[in-house]
Design a protein around this motif. Structure first.
Motif, PDB file in Angstrom:
ATOM      1  N   ARG A   3       0.837  -1.191   0.000  1.00  0.00           N
ATOM      2  CA  ARG A   3       0.000   0.000   0.000  1.00  0.00           C
ATOM      3  C   ARG A   3       0.877   1.248   0.000  1.00  0.00           C
ATOM      4  O   ARG A   3       1.805   1.376   0.783  1.00  0.00           O
ATOM      5  N   ASP A  51      -6.467   6.850   2.019  1.00  0.00           N
ATOM      6  CA  ASP A  51      -7.140   5.638   2.468  1.00  0.00           C
ATOM      7  C   ASP A  51      -8.415   5.992   3.235  1.00  0.00           C
ATOM      8  O   ASP A  51      -8.405   6.835   4.138  1.00  0.00           O
ATOM      9  N   SER A  53     -10.321   4.311   5.361  1.00  0.00           N
ATOM     10  CA  SER A  53     -10.445   3.973   6.783  1.00  0.00           C
ATOM     11  C   SER A  53      -9.663   4.966   7.642  1.00  0.00           C
ATOM     12  O   SER A  53     -10.141   5.430   8.679  1.00  0.00           O
ATOM     13  N   ALA A  54      -8.471   5.257   7.215  1.00  0.00           N
ATOM     14  CA  ALA A  54      -7.635   6.179   7.976  1.00  0.00           C
ATOM     15  C   ALA A  54      -8.310   7.540   8.058  1.00  0.00           C
ATOM     16  O   ALA A  54      -8.365   8.178   9.107  1.00  0.00           O
ATOM     17  N   SER A  56     -11.492   8.154   7.753  1.00  0.00           N
ATOM     18  CA  SER A  56     -12.680   8.080   8.609  1.00  0.00           C
ATOM     19  C   SER A  56     -12.286   8.136  10.074  1.00  0.00           C
ATOM     20  O   SER A  56     -12.909   8.822  10.879  1.00  0.00           O
ATOM     21  N   LEU A  57     -11.260   7.404  10.392  1.00  0.00           N
ATOM     22  CA  LEU A  57     -10.820   7.386  11.785  1.00  0.00           C
ATOM     23  C   LEU A  57     -10.421   8.791  12.210  1.00  0.00           C
ATOM     24  O   LEU A  57     -10.836   9.297  13.246  1.00  0.00           O
ATOM     25  N   THR A  62     -17.687   8.466   8.805  1.00  0.00           N
ATOM     26  CA  THR A  62     -17.437   7.574   7.671  1.00  0.00           C
ATOM     27  C   THR A  62     -18.077   8.052   6.381  1.00  0.00           C
ATOM     28  O   THR A  62     -17.805   7.507   5.320  1.00  0.00           O
ATOM     29  N   ALA A 119     -19.451   0.289   9.612  1.00  0.00           N
ATOM     30  CA  ALA A 119     -18.764   1.585   9.547  1.00  0.00           C
ATOM     31  C   ALA A 119     -19.716   2.607   8.930  1.00  0.00           C
ATOM     32  O   ALA A 119     -19.601   2.960   7.765  1.00  0.00           O
TER      33      ALA A 119
ATOM     34  N   SER B  53     -14.010   2.054  12.038  1.00  0.00           N
ATOM     35  CA  SER B  53     -12.963   2.688  11.223  1.00  0.00           C
ATOM     36  C   SER B  53     -11.582   2.383  11.777  1.00  0.00           C
ATOM     37  O   SER B  53     -10.646   2.056  11.034  1.00  0.00           O
ATOM     38  N   ALA B  54     -11.459   2.489  13.075  1.00  0.00           N
ATOM     39  CA  ALA B  54     -10.158   2.238  13.697  1.00  0.00           C
ATOM     40  C   ALA B  54      -9.735   0.797  13.450  1.00  0.00           C
ATOM     41  O   ALA B  54      -8.593   0.507  13.107  1.00  0.00           O
ATOM     42  N   ARG B  55     -10.681  -0.061  13.599  1.00  0.00           N
ATOM     43  CA  ARG B  55     -10.419  -1.468  13.382  1.00  0.00           C
ATOM     44  C   ARG B  55     -10.015  -1.747  11.928  1.00  0.00           C
ATOM     45  O   ARG B  55      -9.049  -2.459  11.665  1.00  0.00           O
ATOM     46  N   SER B  56     -10.716  -1.127  11.013  1.00  0.00           N
ATOM     47  CA  SER B  56     -10.381  -1.319   9.606  1.00  0.00           C
ATOM     48  C   SER B  56      -8.980  -0.803   9.311  1.00  0.00           C
ATOM     49  O   SER B  56      -8.200  -1.442   8.608  1.00  0.00           O
ATOM     50  N   LEU B  57      -8.692   0.352   9.860  1.00  0.00           N
ATOM     51  CA  LEU B  57      -7.367   0.924   9.624  1.00  0.00           C
ATOM     52  C   LEU B  57      -6.296  -0.025  10.155  1.00  0.00           C
ATOM     53  O   LEU B  57      -5.337  -0.351   9.471  1.00  0.00           O
ATOM     54  N   GLY B  60      -6.179  -3.331   8.214  1.00  0.00           N
ATOM     55  CA  GLY B  60      -5.948  -3.176   6.780  1.00  0.00           C
ATOM     56  C   GLY B  60      -7.039  -3.735   5.902  1.00  0.00           C
ATOM     57  O   GLY B  60      -6.831  -3.988   4.719  1.00  0.00           O
ATOM     58  N   THR B  62     -11.558  -3.685   5.359  1.00  0.00           N
ATOM     59  CA  THR B  62     -12.821  -3.111   5.819  1.00  0.00           C
ATOM     60  C   THR B  62     -13.922  -4.138   5.971  1.00  0.00           C
ATOM     61  O   THR B  62     -14.981  -3.833   6.503  1.00  0.00           O
TER      62      THR B  62
END
Lengths: 343, 343
Positions: A3, A51, A53-54, A56-57, A62, A119, B53-57, B60, B62
């Motif tokens: 990535r 990215d 997810s990043a 969103s965090l 989201t 999410a 989101s944190a978990r997905s980040l 790696g 989703t």
DNA sequence: CTGTTAGCGCATTCAC
DNA sequence: GTGAATGCGCTAACAG
């Protein structure tokens, strides 16, 4: 092929990470020169953008709404009502740049898991029963949430029409000059009981939409001078034309067959009409029929029905789930009189 | 009411963050005692589970697939074919605990933005055109991706039937003993041209599905001894019954009306049949008609059609998008002969 | 079975 | 117009 990160792009472009970030988020705040260096570096590295997810965090949202569909997802997609509701949600989401995540409920225990893991920033729940366990689960998430149809839950919005009033109105059309009215009903509860019972003997329905419509039909029957105990109610396990047709066939071949049937959906009414044809009944002469929703099929069949815009209600739900405005609660409806009822 | 974190829960429970994390992710690896302390603390704080989101980040991925639907989302939901395809995707996603995000394409420039911003691990693209700009955008993301129908794109999977062969086969049924065959076609390209042209004068179709089916119909016509230039092709701007009905009406009232019409979808064929009734044509005596997909309406109307399982193809796409297995490329199909064609 | 360390990739500060 | 620091909330990888 790992990535690629914004930091790598920034380094290659010879700028700070923030300049690279701004290039994607506030292009106006970056000089043309810096921006093109960043874009060139991104292209070279195959960086396709920040990215999700990043992001969103980091920003704590989201930009996605979750749509909770009862039972089989396939059922939801098979049901034209649900489908136009979804289209209304999609209209709003597309416009706001939001995504729309489908959260199918299978009835298994992990449904709740999927809800809490989603999410999404807000929830839209398609009509369900008072005792649906996903309701408290969503409530606990304390995110914006709206329910379409019902039930009404503390802390969650509600978008619906006045089902009882509408049922009373369309029921009046259905039962006009009828001696022997009947009802073809949606399921009463999630256990999907199916069968014909006198109205007065029905168990208490746990689906608020069904409950309200039955109450309205009861009003209509009683206004026509018929006791609720004398109104056969055919409860379908699922909302589709085929089951309604079988139910109607049962009613029509009974000892004292109905001369008016109020259904709860246009698909059901279409099934009733097919059963009537098969049984050689004239509509509305031998049998008056009403539907619900004013779907395309209603116009085709000349069905008297309740018109409501599921699409607009979907849009209203989406706005509420995005936190844009409180849900309206009472959406408009009207009766469309056509040729399936007695004038 | 601020967001509660796992760290706060852990602290209140008097355990480390990891123990709290394990409580949610590997309940088996935590002692009953620790687990109940964590759960109690979570309940007390109103913690509803780890942030998605944190978990997905962190991990790696989703656990969500994106479904890209062309044009109006509403179109996709209005189209029963698309809908059963979606149901197939949903079957697999629900089983694997994956979410399913709808990515509507509006035709505006920000479509690509929505694609690249989507928090999904893989993509499923519903039939589109060779020149659709979302294709390179998805390709650039280098995530698992499958296209249904077409086009075929490097690095992306393809799930489809052999449209040309199926069209040749159903076309043979449609054009049997016909002197004047015609075609009612899906759109050729995204500009949505609509009108009737001789087959030989059509511009090159950019939708591979349309292109292949036209090629098959051409084969069928030529096999029946009719030159492609003598086959009128009515190109619809959209895939729905109403437009097909208008097109068919135009064809049937022309100077040299067709005695056989091969449509590209059952909905279209239903429209053609309505137009034929209106024009007083007997089916299949005056006019043979074929559809495509073997939808419910096909059985109702006695339509000869191509049967394929969009639902299974949707499931195959989902598996491919999840990286479970390479797409099969050629899905099964068959011809269902009914009463709308000459025996 | 439990804890420590070390980031995942990014955008919000607040400087300059 | 640009940059440095900081942490969003969580879990993989390893110890103990």
């Amino acid at each position: 092929m790992k990535r690629v990160t914004l930091a790598q792009v920034a380094e290659l472009a010879g700028v700070s990470v923030m300049t690279a970030s701004y290039t994607y988020n506030r292009p106006g705040r970056v000089s043309d020169q810096a921006r093109s260096k960043v874009l060139a570096a991104a292209a070279q590295l195959g960086y396709a953008g920040p990215d999700a997810s990043a992001r969103s965090l980091r920003r704590g949202s989201t930009r996605t709404v979750g749509v909770v569909l009862g039972e089989h997802l396939s059922y939801a997609f098979d049901d034209p009502e649900a489908v136009s509701f979804m289209a209304g949600i999609a209209d709003v989401c597309a416009d706001r740049g939001f995504g729309m995540t489908i959260l199918p409920i299978t009835g298994a225990a992990d449904d709740i898991q999927r809800i809490t893991d989603a999410a999404v920033d807000g929830f839209i729940v398609w009509t369900t029963s008072d005792d649906d366990p996903i309701l408290p689960a969503i409530q606990a998430l304390k995110r914006p949430a709206v329910i379409h149809g019902g039930p009404s839950v503390r802390g969650m919005g509600l978008v619906t029409i006045d089902n009882r009033a509408a049922a009373a109105a369309v029921g009046a059309a259905a039962f006009k000059d009828a001696r022997r009215p009947a009802v073809v009903s949606f399921p009463l509860s999630r256990d999907r009981f199916s069968g014909v019972l006198p109205g007065a003997d029905l168990p208490e329905p746990l689906f608020p939409v069904t409950r309200e419509r039955l109450a309205g039909y009861r009003q209509a029957a009683e206004a026509a001078g018929i006791a609720w105990r004398d109104v056969p109610v055919a409860v379908c396990a699922h909302n589709d034309a085929a089951e309604a047709e079988r139910m109607a066939a049962t009613l029509l071949t009974s000892a004292d067959p109905p001369d008016a049937i109020a259904a709860m959906g246009d698909q059901q009414a279409a099934g009733v009409i097919r059963a009537a044809r098969t049984a050689g009944r004239a509509i509305p002469g031998d049998l008056a029929v009403t539907g619900w929703d004013d779907a395309a099929v209603a116009a085709q069949l000349g069905l008297t029905t309740v018109a409501q815009s599921l699409r607009e209600q979907g849009a209203a739900c989406a706005q509420a789930a995005l936190g844009e405005k409180p849900p309206s609660r009472t959406a408009p409806w009207s009766i469309v009189h056509r040729t399936s009822t007695r004038p």
